[in-house]
Design a protein around this motif. Sequence first.
Motif, PDB file in Angstrom:
ATOM      1  N   HIS A 142       0.824  -1.221   0.000  1.00 41.27           N
ATOM      2  CA  HIS A 142       0.000   0.000   0.000  1.00 41.27           C
ATOM      3  C   HIS A 142       0.855   1.268   0.000  1.00 41.27           C
ATOM      4  O   HIS A 142       0.414   2.320  -0.464  1.00 41.27           O
ATOM      5  CB  HIS A 142      -0.924   0.058   1.219  1.00 41.27           C
ATOM      6  N   GLY A 144       3.129   2.010  -1.797  1.00 40.52           N
ATOM      7  CA  GLY A 144       3.441   2.401  -3.172  1.00 40.52           C
ATOM      8  C   GLY A 144       4.899   2.200  -3.560  1.00 40.52           C
ATOM      9  O   GLY A 144       5.273   2.412  -4.719  1.00 40.52           O
ATOM     10  N   PRO A 191      -4.596  -0.182  -3.580  1.00 42.47           N
ATOM     11  CA  PRO A 191      -4.392   1.115  -2.929  1.00 42.47           C
ATOM     12  C   PRO A 191      -2.918   1.521  -3.010  1.00 42.47           C
ATOM     13  O   PRO A 191      -2.044   0.662  -2.909  1.00 42.47           O
ATOM     14  CB  PRO A 191      -4.790   0.868  -1.477  1.00 42.47           C
ATOM     15  N   ASP A 192      -2.677   2.800  -3.214  1.00 41.69           N
ATOM     16  CA  ASP A 192      -1.299   3.281  -3.361  1.00 41.69           C
ATOM     17  C   ASP A 192      -1.210   4.624  -2.647  1.00 41.69           C
ATOM     18  O   ASP A 192      -1.883   5.585  -3.028  1.00 41.69           O
ATOM     19  CB  ASP A 192      -0.979   3.409  -4.863  1.00 41.69           C
ATOM     20  N   HIS A 245       1.375   7.154  -5.180  1.00 46.63           N
ATOM     21  CA  HIS A 245       1.100   7.604  -6.542  1.00 46.63           C
ATOM     22  C   HIS A 245       0.087   8.750  -6.540  1.00 46.63           C
ATOM     23  O   HIS A 245      -0.987   8.630  -5.948  1.00 46.63           O
ATOM     24  CB  HIS A 245       0.569   6.437  -7.386  1.00 46.63           C
ATOM     25  N   TYR A 301      -3.659   7.975  -7.575  1.00 46.32           N
ATOM     26  CA  TYR A 301      -4.549   7.040  -6.870  1.00 46.32           C
ATOM     27  C   TYR A 301      -5.632   7.852  -6.140  1.00 46.32           C
ATOM     28  O   TYR A 301      -5.321   8.779  -5.392  1.00 46.32           O
ATOM     29  CB  TYR A 301      -3.808   6.137  -5.873  1.00 46.32           C
ATOM     30  N   ASN A 355      -7.249   8.506  -3.430  1.00 46.98           N
ATOM     31  CA  ASN A 355      -7.395   8.369  -1.977  1.00 46.98           C
ATOM     32  C   ASN A 355      -8.603   9.165  -1.497  1.00 46.98           C
ATOM     33  O   ASN A 355      -8.691  10.366  -1.712  1.00 46.98           O
ATOM     34  CB  ASN A 355      -6.139   8.909  -1.283  1.00 46.98           C
ATOM     35  N   GLU A 411      -6.836   3.465   2.842  1.00 48.95           N
ATOM     36  CA  GLU A 411      -6.522   4.622   2.002  1.00 48.95           C
ATOM     37  C   GLU A 411      -6.076   5.782   2.875  1.00 48.95           C
ATOM     38  O   GLU A 411      -6.409   5.849   4.060  1.00 48.95           O
ATOM     39  CB  GLU A 411      -7.771   5.077   1.232  1.00 48.95           C
ATOM     40  N   GLU A 456      -8.588   8.251 -11.689  1.00 45.74           N
ATOM     41  CA  GLU A 456      -8.698   6.788 -11.731  1.00 45.74           C
ATOM     42  C   GLU A 456      -8.124   6.212 -13.018  1.00 45.74           C
ATOM     43  O   GLU A 456      -7.396   5.217 -12.998  1.00 45.74           O
ATOM     44  CB  GLU A 456     -10.178   6.398 -11.580  1.00 45.74           C
ATOM     45  N   TYR A 468      -4.347   6.344 -13.070  1.00 47.62           N
ATOM     46  CA  TYR A 468      -3.789   5.387 -12.110  1.00 47.62           C
ATOM     47  C   TYR A 468      -3.885   3.967 -12.672  1.00 47.62           C
ATOM     48  O   TYR A 468      -2.925   3.192 -12.606  1.00 47.62           O
ATOM     49  CB  TYR A 468      -4.513   5.477 -10.754  1.00 47.62           C
TER      50      TYR A 468
END
Length: 416
Positions: free
Chosen positions: A81, A83, A127-128, A131, A134, A136, A142, A154, A157
């Motif tokens: 997560h 990233g 989830p990242d 980045h 992403y 969030n 998140e 989106e 990503y």
Amino acid sequence: MKLFGDERDWFFHSRLGMFVHWGLYALPAWHEQLLWRGSMKRADYEPLMHSFNPTAYDPDTWLDLCESAHMDSVVFTAKHHDGFCMYDTAYSDYKITNTPYGRDVLDMLANACARRNVKLGIYYSLPDWHHKNYPNQGRHHEMFGPRPGDEPDEERYLEYVRNQVVELCTRYGTIWQFFWDVNVAGFDDPSINETLRRLHPQMVINDRGPGPGDYDTPERKLPESMSYSRPTQACQSLGRQSWGYREREDYYTVRFMMESIARTLCLGGNYLLNVGPCADGSIAEPYKKAFAAIGDWYARVGEAFRDTLPASHLLQSSPSGGSWVMKDEALMTRRGNTLYACLCAPPQTCGFSLRPLTVRPSRITLLNDGREIDGSVELIPWLWTEKPYLHLFNLPVEEFASEVMVVRMEMDDAVI
Ligand code: GLC
């Protein structure tokens, strides 16, 4: 359970695998989700990459651990997560090759796996927390909404994800398993899995991705039903608190792990047991000890799980703990007329009536040490109005209090 009926069927013979959670989070050694659960600032977390220098990393010692527990596959966290990319991606600078270590640790692992015939799988978090595209939004797993500099998008990503997963599935040899993690954002793009399938027709894909997967991934829970209806690989960490290496980890007992493994395998599922290597790449002692103990046990009892079928439906357990096998105390597998009873829960007594079995085995063997076990078909006082049932007695339960006992029963007559 239905097989896939194609190259993916190796999955049903690969019962035990090793999960590896390794990343920058091994440095603070608290939990892999430090940025979220520990509310650490990104500005404090991300510079950890400048101190990541795992000079003790040797994938062969990891595979020694894997083999010590009779595991034949390994699933590695290519991107968690946070990233951070634990491989040399062309799509981000936030990656292992930009640390002082400078080497592609996944490439090293992939080479060792190919040399030692261990099946490599990839874990990839949707989830990242790094980045900028992403989205969030403060859902679970998140960040609490976009941070300064983020540009939630989106589509962009997902483009990043598509590029990375193709990289991962084209640069590191045969990839046997793709382990997506937590699709919180609800991305829906089945074409991604289709691309992966085209690249690796033998690859199994899990159920946490952007499209339908091949198998389920119950996590950290003992199965409740008597069999799985879909292909399943349960996953569990040796540490109760964390998947990544944690200094003050609460490690499970080996007895608990054996029970968790045996329950899953008896129901026809596979098992992925996690290790969190230290920041320098070495493996902490508690993992080594537990994996060796599990391996030693599995070497003795594993035949109950190799090419057998779930058979717990042959037993009727006593719901309230009566005079025959108690609810969930024993689960069964079978290979033809050979039945295996796994005493999953710590046994309360040194004998069991296996209602409604009425066939006396020609031989009863305790796989843990190979000794013969007493058994007969006899009337149970508590069930005096019923038929005589198979009764196993004088089991050395005290001697094996720290193991799950597995009893093999070879029947001459057919058991339906
Ligand atoms: C959960 C956790 C994650 C871990 C994973 C393993 O999704 O969020 O940290 O990697 O389980 O299955």
